[in-house]
Design a protein around this motif. Structure first.
Motif, PDB file in Angstrom:
ATOM      1  N   PHE A  86       4.986  -8.235   9.166  1.00  0.00           N
ATOM      2  CA  PHE A  86       4.188  -7.925   7.976  1.00  0.00           C
ATOM      3  C   PHE A  86       4.161  -6.400   8.403  1.00  0.00           C
ATOM      4  O   PHE A  86       3.652  -5.425   7.075  1.00  0.00           O
ATOM      5  N   GLY A  87       4.711  -5.426   9.172  1.00  0.00           N
ATOM      6  CA  GLY A  87       5.427  -4.511   9.115  1.00  0.00           C
ATOM      7  C   GLY A  87       5.987  -4.137   7.823  1.00  0.00           C
ATOM      8  O   GLY A  87       5.813  -3.079   7.460  1.00  0.00           O
ATOM      9  N   CYS A  88       6.574  -4.866   8.177  1.00  0.00           N
ATOM     10  CA  CYS A  88       7.937  -4.710   6.839  1.00  0.00           C
ATOM     11  C   CYS A  88       6.571  -4.497   5.117  1.00  0.00           C
ATOM     12  O   CYS A  88       7.165  -3.657   4.866  1.00  0.00           O
ATOM     13  N   ILE A  89       6.070  -5.703   5.065  1.00  0.00           N
ATOM     14  CA  ILE A  89       5.747  -5.964   3.465  1.00  0.00           C
ATOM     15  C   ILE A  89       4.458  -4.297   3.506  1.00  0.00           C
ATOM     16  O   ILE A  89       4.928  -3.886   2.443  1.00  0.00           O
ATOM     17  N   PHE A  90       4.005  -4.422   4.724  1.00  0.00           N
ATOM     18  CA  PHE A  90       2.196  -3.455   4.274  1.00  0.00           C
ATOM     19  C   PHE A  90       2.592  -1.956   4.676  1.00  0.00           C
ATOM     20  O   PHE A  90       1.337  -1.556   4.541  1.00  0.00           O
ATOM     21  N   MET A  91       4.020  -1.693   5.593  1.00  0.00           N
ATOM     22  CA  MET A  91       4.082  -0.548   5.816  1.00  0.00           C
ATOM     23  C   MET A  91       5.359  -0.250   5.719  1.00  0.00           C
ATOM     24  O   MET A  91       5.312   0.653   4.958  1.00  0.00           O
ATOM     25  N   GLY A  92       6.192  -0.052   6.423  1.00  0.00           N
ATOM     26  CA  GLY A  92       7.707  -0.127   6.053  1.00  0.00           C
ATOM     27  C   GLY A  92       8.235   0.039   4.513  1.00  0.00           C
ATOM     28  O   GLY A  92       8.459   0.970   4.523  1.00  0.00           O
ATOM     29  N   ALA A  93       8.073  -1.092   3.954  1.00  0.00           N
ATOM     30  CA  ALA A  93       7.858  -1.182   1.988  1.00  0.00           C
ATOM     31  C   ALA A  93       7.503   0.004   1.165  1.00  0.00           C
ATOM     32  O   ALA A  93       7.547   0.631   0.629  1.00  0.00           O
ATOM     33  N   VAL A  94       5.786   0.423   2.059  1.00  0.00           N
ATOM     34  CA  VAL A  94       5.282   1.273   1.416  1.00  0.00           C
ATOM     35  C   VAL A  94       5.483   2.392   1.534  1.00  0.00           C
ATOM     36  O   VAL A  94       5.345   3.370   0.859  1.00  0.00           O
ATOM     37  N   HIS A  95       5.989   2.612   2.893  1.00  0.00           N
ATOM     38  CA  HIS A  95       6.280   3.966   2.918  1.00  0.00           C
ATOM     39  C   HIS A  95       7.525   4.549   2.920  1.00  0.00           C
ATOM     40  O   HIS A  95       7.521   5.515   2.350  1.00  0.00           O
ATOM     41  N   ASP A  96       8.500   3.439   2.570  1.00  0.00           N
ATOM     42  CA  ASP A  96      10.045   3.505   1.676  1.00  0.00           C
ATOM     43  C   ASP A  96       9.937   3.942   0.473  1.00  0.00           C
ATOM     44  O   ASP A  96      10.203   5.402  -0.576  1.00  0.00           O
ATOM     45  N   TYR A  97       8.860   3.239  -0.504  1.00  0.00           N
ATOM     46  CA  TYR A  97       8.581   3.104  -1.779  1.00  0.00           C
ATOM     47  C   TYR A  97       7.480   4.651  -1.584  1.00  0.00           C
ATOM     48  O   TYR A  97       8.416   5.492  -2.717  1.00  0.00           O
ATOM     49  N   PHE A  98       6.794   4.968  -0.687  1.00  0.00           N
ATOM     50  CA  PHE A  98       6.054   6.292  -1.141  1.00  0.00           C
ATOM     51  C   PHE A  98       7.105   7.237  -1.686  1.00  0.00           C
ATOM     52  O   PHE A  98       7.198   8.154  -1.959  1.00  0.00           O
ATOM     53  N   SER A  99       7.991   7.163  -0.338  1.00  0.00           N
ATOM     54  CA  SER A  99       8.807   8.219  -0.011  1.00  0.00           C
ATOM     55  C   SER A  99       9.880   8.620  -1.137  1.00  0.00           C
ATOM     56  O   SER A  99       9.847   9.990  -1.832  1.00  0.00           O
ATOM     57  N   GLY A 100      10.169   7.860  -1.530  1.00  0.00           N
ATOM     58  CA  GLY A 100      11.345   7.942  -3.158  1.00  0.00           C
ATOM     59  C   GLY A 100      10.226   8.565  -4.120  1.00  0.00           C
ATOM     60  O   GLY A 100      10.830   8.838  -4.682  1.00  0.00           O
ATOM     61  N   MET A 101       9.130   7.820  -4.546  1.00  0.00           N
ATOM     62  CA  MET A 101       8.971   7.931  -5.576  1.00  0.00           C
ATOM     63  C   MET A 101       8.143   8.934  -5.702  1.00  0.00           C
ATOM     64  O   MET A 101       7.618   9.750  -6.754  1.00  0.00           O
ATOM     65  N   LEU A 102       7.121   9.966  -4.388  1.00  0.00           N
ATOM     66  CA  LEU A 102       7.000  11.241  -4.399  1.00  0.00           C
ATOM     67  C   LEU A 102       8.182  11.893  -5.007  1.00  0.00           C
ATOM     68  O   LEU A 102       7.938  12.922  -5.124  1.00  0.00           O
ATOM     69  N   SER A 103       9.890  11.694  -4.145  1.00  0.00           N
ATOM     70  CA  SER A 103      10.709  12.890  -4.700  1.00  0.00           C
ATOM     71  C   SER A 103      10.662  13.173  -5.975  1.00  0.00           C
ATOM     72  O   SER A 103      11.601  13.638  -6.698  1.00  0.00           O
ATOM     73  N   VAL A 104      10.849  11.078  -6.595  1.00  0.00           N
ATOM     74  CA  VAL A 104      11.225  11.811  -8.194  1.00  0.00           C
ATOM     75  C   VAL A 104       9.837  12.549  -8.934  1.00  0.00           C
ATOM     76  O   VAL A 104      10.621  12.700  -9.636  1.00  0.00           O
TER      77      VAL A 104
END
Length: 479
Positions: A86-104
């Motif tokens: 649950f941490g990976c799906i709803f927290m970790g992967a969301v955190h990583d996606y926004f980190s990358g896409m906000l940088s993009v």
């Protein structure tokens, strides 16, 4: 075995279902030109194939994290499954996606610059220093650990191996990203995945033939199995120990490197969200392997406590026993090569962070040397500390970084007029984890060691206060 298979299926489903929802919610569009195409300076901004960017991102964020952290987390018992999935799906992967896409969306900016844009200059300056220190500690930790193992294997000198690894780090940090990282790291990333798949296959095979009885999760088993529960409280300790594979702030420092290399915004889900899901799968495999190889969390705790073994020994023992000679090779890759590849990208991220802060041109090697030499000098001095001392500072600082990034992402959603709950709720939860850790953890681990009956409610109360502060700030932004 049912618990293990359902966990893997759940993570994969999370990528296709929730990952797709997150992508649509963010509003990724291939109409927007990515920094890789817009800037393309041949050094740090280099368009690369998506499969290559994915494997580099996976290796950068993984290394030993989802292996060692999962093994140590498995000592707490089956609750590790709940947190990883649950941490990976709803927290970790969301955190990583926004980190990358906000940088993009911000021309490949480093994470401190992104935080500053959405949370203000105070948080920006904090993040500049904090993320830089974290990157140096990660780099140093992943010098010291492999150097000590190589010293043991070769009967050589520790300082010699430190010199060798640091020399490699300097070369990898200075050269354009597609010269070493872009060519070699996809192979190591593949090796890390193959190693995990091999362990998973062995577990399933031995389970079917009756040589291994895999433990199943149940409500009665969702308790703290740690051999020293007084100092290792399930909440918040397990949520700090298992970071890679569930949620890790370090990933936000690595995402901008690949944000400078993806060709289309639609690839972000595969690169950022997908790499985190892959890491979660690796973590589930190793947590399951550690619990079942030693006949449950009790056996794992006994091995780690009574026999004095560490996660590196566990990896080697499981790999050799289940995969034979091939497993021995992958074990060496896992505990030596993969940490080194995470360490050098940590130093590279540190160079980029300093360059972003000081607005330094990095187009020539001479200019990159001006940043890299002082950086590596500090790293070499810190490498003289004991590995355990260095590692102690990584866990909490890693999750504190994740908290700040989650709050920054939530504020971004406020500023673009979207609901912030996707990021603000995980931010509240992780704020409570980090604050509670500071209050109840033993002094030797950086806490104040107060009674949990006081520390846990206080930590939750302070997290709620942070949420109220956020809501007030968000209302001002809207106004």
């Amino acid at each position: 075995m049912v618990t293990f298979i359902l966990s893997i299926v759940g993570l994969i489903a999370g990528f296709f279902i929730y990952g797709k929802f997150v992508e649509g919610f963010f509003g990724a569009s291939d109409k927007n030109e990515t920094p890789a195409l817009k800037i393309n300076n041949g050094v740090d901004y280099v368009p690369m194939p998506t499969w290559k960017v994915f494997t580099i991102e996976f290796l950068n964020i993984a290394g030993l994290g989802p292996i060692f952290g999962a093994i140590l987390g498995a000592m707490y018992g089956p609750m590790a499954y709940v947190w990883i999935v649950f941490g990976c799906i709803f927290m970790g992967a969301v955190h990583d996606y926004f980190s990358g896409m906000l940088s993009v969306r911000n021309e490949g900016a480093s994470i401190p610059e992104i935080v500053g844009k959405y949370l203000g200059p105070g948080f920006q300056n904090f993040m500049r220093l904090f993320s830089l220190l974290l990157l140096i500690f990660v780099g140093v930790a992943f010098v010291s650990g492999p150097a000590e193992l190589l010293t043991t294997l070769t009967n050589g000198g520790l300082k010699l191996w430190l010199y060798v690894i640091f020399a490699y780090y300097l070369i990898a940090t200075l050269l354009p990203i597609n010269k070493i990282i872009g060519r070699i790291y996809p192979l190591f990333g593949a090796a890390l995945l193959i190693m995990a798949i091999g362990i998973a296959g062995a577990m399933i095979y031995y389970g079917f033939v009756g040589e291994l009885t895999m433990k199943e999760i149940s409500f009665s088993k969702l308790k703290n199995w740690h051999h020293n529960p007084a100092e290792n409280i399930l909440f918040p300790m397990m949520f700090i120990v298992i970071s890679c594979g569930a949620l890790s702030g370090f990933h936000s420092t690595q995402a901008p490197m690949m944000a400078r290399c993806i060709k289309k915004e639609s690839y972000g889900r595969h690169v950022f969200y997908g790499a985190m899901i892959a890491e979660g799968i690796v973590a589930i495999i190793w947590a399951t392997a550690a619990m079942n190889f030693f006949d449950g969390p009790e056996g794992l705790n006994s091995t780690m406590q009574m026999d004095g073994h560490n996660p590196a020994w566990v990896v080697n023992e499981i790999s050799r026993s289940w995969l034979g000679a091939v497993g021995a090779v992958f074990a060496i890759i896992g505990v030596i090569a993969c940490p080194i590849t995470t360490g050098d990208t940590a130093f590279r991220s540190a160079r980029l962070t300093i360059a972003d802060v000081l607005k330094l041109d990095q187009s020539s090697i001479r200019k990159r040397l001006w940043v890299s030499i002082p950086l590596f000098a500090v790293g070499f001095v810190l490498s003289q500390l004991e590995f355990a001392t260095i590692w102690k500072y990584l866990g909490l600082s890693n999750q504190v970084l994740a908290v700040v990034v989650l709050w920054a992402g939530a504020m971004y959603l406020v500023k673009v007029g979207k609901p912030h709950w996707m990021l603000s709720l995980p931010a509240v939860f992780m704020t409570s984890v980090c604050v509670t850790y500071l209050i109840v953890a033993p002094v030797k681990n950086g806490g104040f060691f107060l009674d949990p009956s006081v520390g846990i409610p206080l930590g939750i109360l302070l997290a709620v206060a942070a949420f109220i502060w956020f809501l007030i700030s968000a209302s001002r932004q809207r106004g």
